[in-house]
Write a protein that holds these residues in place. Structure first.
Motif, mmCIF file in Angstrom:
data_model
loop_
_atom_site.group_PDB
_atom_site.id
_atom_site.type_symbol
_atom_site.label_atom_id
_atom_site.label_comp_id
_atom_site.label_asym_id
_atom_site.label_seq_id
_atom_site.Cartn_x
_atom_site.Cartn_y
_atom_site.Cartn_z
ATOM 1 N N ASN A 67 8.107 -1.033 59.783
ATOM 2 C CA ASN A 67 7.060 -0.308 60.496
ATOM 3 C C ASN A 67 7.158 -0.477 62.007
ATOM 4 O O ASN A 67 6.200 -0.230 62.724
ATOM 5 N N PHE A 68 8.318 -0.885 62.485
ATOM 6 C CA PHE A 68 8.436 -1.133 63.912
ATOM 7 C C PHE A 68 8.538 0.162 64.715
ATOM 8 O O PHE A 68 8.841 1.233 64.179
ATOM 9 N N VAL A 69 8.296 0.043 66.023
ATOM 10 C CA VAL A 69 8.306 1.180 66.938
ATOM 11 C C VAL A 69 9.721 1.391 67.454
ATOM 12 O O VAL A 69 10.378 0.452 67.908
ATOM 13 N N ASN A 70 10.198 2.632 67.407
ATOM 14 C CA ASN A 70 11.578 2.917 67.769
ATOM 15 C C ASN A 70 11.767 3.435 69.185
ATOM 16 O O ASN A 70 12.892 3.520 69.673
ATOM 17 N N LYS A 71 10.684 3.823 69.855
ATOM 18 C CA LYS A 71 10.821 4.387 71.197
ATOM 19 C C LYS A 71 9.580 4.038 72.011
ATOM 20 O O LYS A 71 8.574 3.557 71.476
ATOM 21 N N ASN A 72 9.669 4.264 73.323
ATOM 22 C CA ASN A 72 8.524 3.990 74.191
ATOM 23 C C ASN A 72 7.275 4.673 73.648
ATOM 24 O O ASN A 72 7.323 5.828 73.215
ATOM 25 N N ARG A 73 6.177 3.928 73.667
ATOM 26 C CA ARG A 73 4.947 4.437 73.047
ATOM 27 C C ARG A 73 3.738 3.908 73.790
ATOM 28 O O ARG A 73 3.736 2.766 74.280
ATOM 29 N N GLU A 74 2.703 4.719 73.851
ATOM 30 C CA GLU A 74 1.445 4.275 74.446
ATOM 31 C C GLU A 74 0.713 3.394 73.437
ATOM 32 O O GLU A 74 0.453 3.805 72.313
ATOM 33 N N ILE A 75 0.385 2.178 73.857
ATOM 34 C CA ILE A 75 -0.193 1.168 72.973
ATOM 35 C C ILE A 75 -1.372 0.511 73.672
ATOM 36 O O ILE A 75 -1.385 0.384 74.907
ATOM 37 N N ILE A 76 -2.354 0.074 72.917
ATOM 38 C CA ILE A 76 -3.460 -0.705 73.480
ATOM 39 C C ILE A 76 -2.924 -2.057 73.922
ATOM 40 O O ILE A 76 -2.339 -2.805 73.138
ATOM 41 N N GLU A 77 -3.095 -2.363 75.199
ATOM 42 C CA GLU A 77 -2.621 -3.627 75.754
ATOM 43 C C GLU A 77 -3.815 -4.546 75.993
ATOM 44 O O GLU A 77 -4.813 -4.139 76.593
ATOM 45 N N LEU A 78 -3.702 -5.776 75.521
ATOM 46 C CA LEU A 78 -4.787 -6.743 75.575
ATOM 47 C C LEU A 78 -4.608 -7.697 76.754
ATOM 48 O O LEU A 78 -3.528 -8.236 76.965
ATOM 49 N N LYS A 79 -5.673 -7.904 77.492
ATOM 50 C CA LYS A 79 -5.677 -8.841 78.602
ATOM 51 C C LYS A 79 -6.763 -9.872 78.367
ATOM 52 O O LYS A 79 -7.879 -9.530 77.966
ATOM 53 N N GLY A 80 -6.432 -11.141 78.593
ATOM 54 C CA GLY A 80 -7.441 -12.171 78.397
ATOM 55 C C GLY A 80 -7.135 -13.385 79.238
ATOM 56 O O GLY A 80 -6.492 -13.298 80.289
ATOM 57 N N GLN A 81 -7.591 -14.541 78.769
ATOM 58 C CA GLN A 81 -7.238 -15.784 79.409
ATOM 59 C C GLN A 81 -5.746 -16.033 79.184
ATOM 60 O O GLN A 81 -5.045 -15.188 78.648
ATOM 61 N N THR A 82 -5.269 -17.193 79.562
ATOM 62 C CA THR A 82 -3.848 -17.498 79.388
ATOM 63 C C THR A 82 -3.415 -17.248 77.954
ATOM 64 O O THR A 82 -2.348 -16.684 77.692
ATOM 65 N N PHE A 83 -4.243 -17.649 76.985
ATOM 66 C CA PHE A 83 -3.966 -17.430 75.568
ATOM 67 C C PHE A 83 -5.087 -16.609 74.945
ATOM 68 O O PHE A 83 -6.249 -16.748 75.325
ATOM 69 N N ILE A 84 -4.724 -15.776 73.967
ATOM 70 C CA ILE A 84 -5.723 -15.187 73.084
ATOM 71 C C ILE A 84 -5.258 -15.377 71.644
ATOM 72 O O ILE A 84 -4.061 -15.556 71.377
ATOM 73 N N ASN A 85 -6.204 -15.354 70.735
ATOM 74 C CA ASN A 85 -5.898 -15.402 69.307
ATOM 75 C C ASN A 85 -5.683 -13.970 68.829
ATOM 76 O O ASN A 85 -6.629 -13.262 68.506
ATOM 77 N N VAL A 86 -4.441 -13.545 68.784
ATOM 78 C CA VAL A 86 -4.162 -12.144 68.447
ATOM 79 C C VAL A 86 -4.541 -11.816 67.010
ATOM 80 O O VAL A 86 -4.819 -10.652 66.687
ATOM 81 N N TYR A 87 -4.579 -12.820 66.133
ATOM 82 C CA TYR A 87 -4.990 -12.550 64.752
ATOM 83 C C TYR A 87 -6.402 -11.980 64.689
ATOM 84 O O TYR A 87 -6.748 -11.253 63.748
ATOM 85 N N SER A 88 -7.242 -12.317 65.683
ATOM 86 C CA SER A 88 -8.621 -11.820 65.675
ATOM 87 C C SER A 88 -8.677 -10.305 65.859
ATOM 88 O O SER A 88 -9.712 -9.693 65.593
ATOM 89 N N GLN A 89 -7.587 -9.692 66.282
ATOM 90 C CA GLN A 89 -7.517 -8.237 66.382
ATOM 91 C C GLN A 89 -7.281 -7.578 65.027
ATOM 92 O O GLN A 89 -7.492 -6.384 64.867
ATOM 93 N N PHE A 90 -6.827 -8.367 64.050
ATOM 94 C CA PHE A 90 -6.387 -7.823 62.767
ATOM 95 C C PHE A 90 -7.235 -8.284 61.579
ATOM 96 O O PHE A 90 -7.032 -7.822 60.464
ATOM 97 N N THR A 91 -8.160 -9.216 61.798
ATOM 98 C CA THR A 91 -9.007 -9.699 60.706
ATOM 99 C C THR A 91 -10.266 -10.349 61.270
ATOM 100 O O THR A 91 -10.256 -10.857 62.401
ATOM 101 N N LYS A 92 -11.332 -10.361 60.462
ATOM 102 C CA LYS A 92 -12.564 -11.062 60.829
ATOM 103 C C LYS A 92 -12.549 -12.506 60.344
ATOM 104 O O LYS A 92 -13.444 -13.286 60.687
#
Length: 327
Positions: free
Chosen positions: A104-129
């Motif tokens: 399911n990977f992306v094969n070409k340049n694509r517009e994507i939601i980019e996340l900005k936060g502190q030095t670290f974020i828990n990216v799993y929180s974007q995919f599950t509660k």
């Protein structure tokens, strides 16, 4: 004859369900690196298997430097695929199993939601509660979410796929919770410059342009090597005007048996040292080619005692295999 895309694994087990299914996927070659305890008769039809002796014969410069009985043996499977001319590598583990949605990977340049936060974020929180976090995320950031979301055109060089059921979490999560996880489907995000989240080797797509960044260091524990490699790769991605992409699962894991207390001990550097390592990594000024930036990064991290001094020699040996490969 290799396909343009390869799946790369290292294993100490007999052929697993996951390896057998990956070997059947159309359009992908399967390359597997063994170690001292891998059965000598390991065999799957159409898979390329590198025994310890194969690794010594084919890659003698690197063989004596890379630790044995260590996850870094995967470096030899990377090289086998790279020098065969593949254009994309999907790295995974022998206890992961592909869904029908693979790849399911992306094969070409694509517009994507980019996340900005502190030095670290828990990216799993974007995919599950569920309260779950990736292995290698400093524990004081496990509840930290993105503070800003923007849409940006992203060049897809490195893409981390999540894994369902038993994702790449640390021993603390498994010892204190351990519930299976199912992530959201059909979701994709990227991390903005200055924002980190762990990049592991459980299910990751790499473009040919960044194959050098696949290098797994040998002078840290096997439970640490891919995570610190991933943070280094993220730092260098910023200099390449790219961002790390995270995708919903196209694999699930039926995890091999682990001693969780041993995993905890092996992960101690992740809990104790990662945050300070990132401070050093972020402050390190980088310029030039990927090769040059990798050497700059490792010199800085060795100077600050995150790797042993011999790591630089191993890295340079790894990079030498790209000299005649257009890199």
């Amino acid at each position: 004859m290799f396909m343009e895309k390869a799946i790369v694994i290292t294993t100490v087990n007999s052929p697993t369900k996951g390896c057998k299914q990956f070997a059947k996927l159309p359009g992908f070659s399967l390359v597997v690196a063994g170690d001292n305890t891998t059965p000598h008769n390991w065999n799957i039809n159409k898979a390329t298997f590198l025994t310890i002796l194969d690794q010594k014969k084919k890659y003698p410069k690197l063989f004596g430097l890379v630790a044995q009985n260590h996850y870094a043996r995967k470096n030899f499977a990377y090289l086998e695929a790279i020098l065969a001319g593949v254009k994309q590598i999907f790295e995974t583990d022998d206890d992961n199993i592909p869904y029908s949605s693979f790849p399911n990977f992306v094969n070409k340049n694509r517009e994507i939601i980019e996340l900005k936060g502190q030095t670290f974020i828990n990216v799993y929180s974007q995919f599950t509660k569920q309260h779950v976090w990736p292995r290698g995320l400093p524990l004081n950031f496990v509840r930290t979410r993105a503070q800003k979301e923007t849409r940006k055109l992203i060049r897809p060089l490195i893409q981390q796929v999540l894994a369902d059921i038993d994702p790449d979490v640390d021993a603390i999560y498994r010892l204190t919770n351990g519930r299976p996880v199912k992530f959201k489907k059909n979701k994709i995000v990227a991390l903005a410059r200055g924002t980190y989240s762990p990049l592991n080797s459980q299910a990751t797509f790499w473009s040919k342009d960044v194959f050098q960044l696949l290098y797994l260091p040998s002078t840290v524990n096997s439970r640490v090597t891919d995570i610190w490699r991933g943070y280094i790769a993220q730092r260098i991605l910023w200099e390449l005007e790219s961002s790390l992409i995270f995708l919903s699962p196209c694999v699930y894991q039926e995890r091999n048996v682990h001693n969780l207390m041993k995993d905890f001990r092996d992960e101690l550097d992740l809990y104790i040292k990662t945050e300070e390592m990132i401070k050093v990594l972020t402050k390190t000024k980088l310029s030039g080619s990927i090769r040059s930036m990798m050497i700059q990064v490792y010199k800085s991290l060795i100077q600050n005692l995150f790797f042993k001094k011999e790591e630089l020699m191993i890295l340079k040996s790894w990079l030498s295999y790209f000299d005649n490969n257009g890199k």
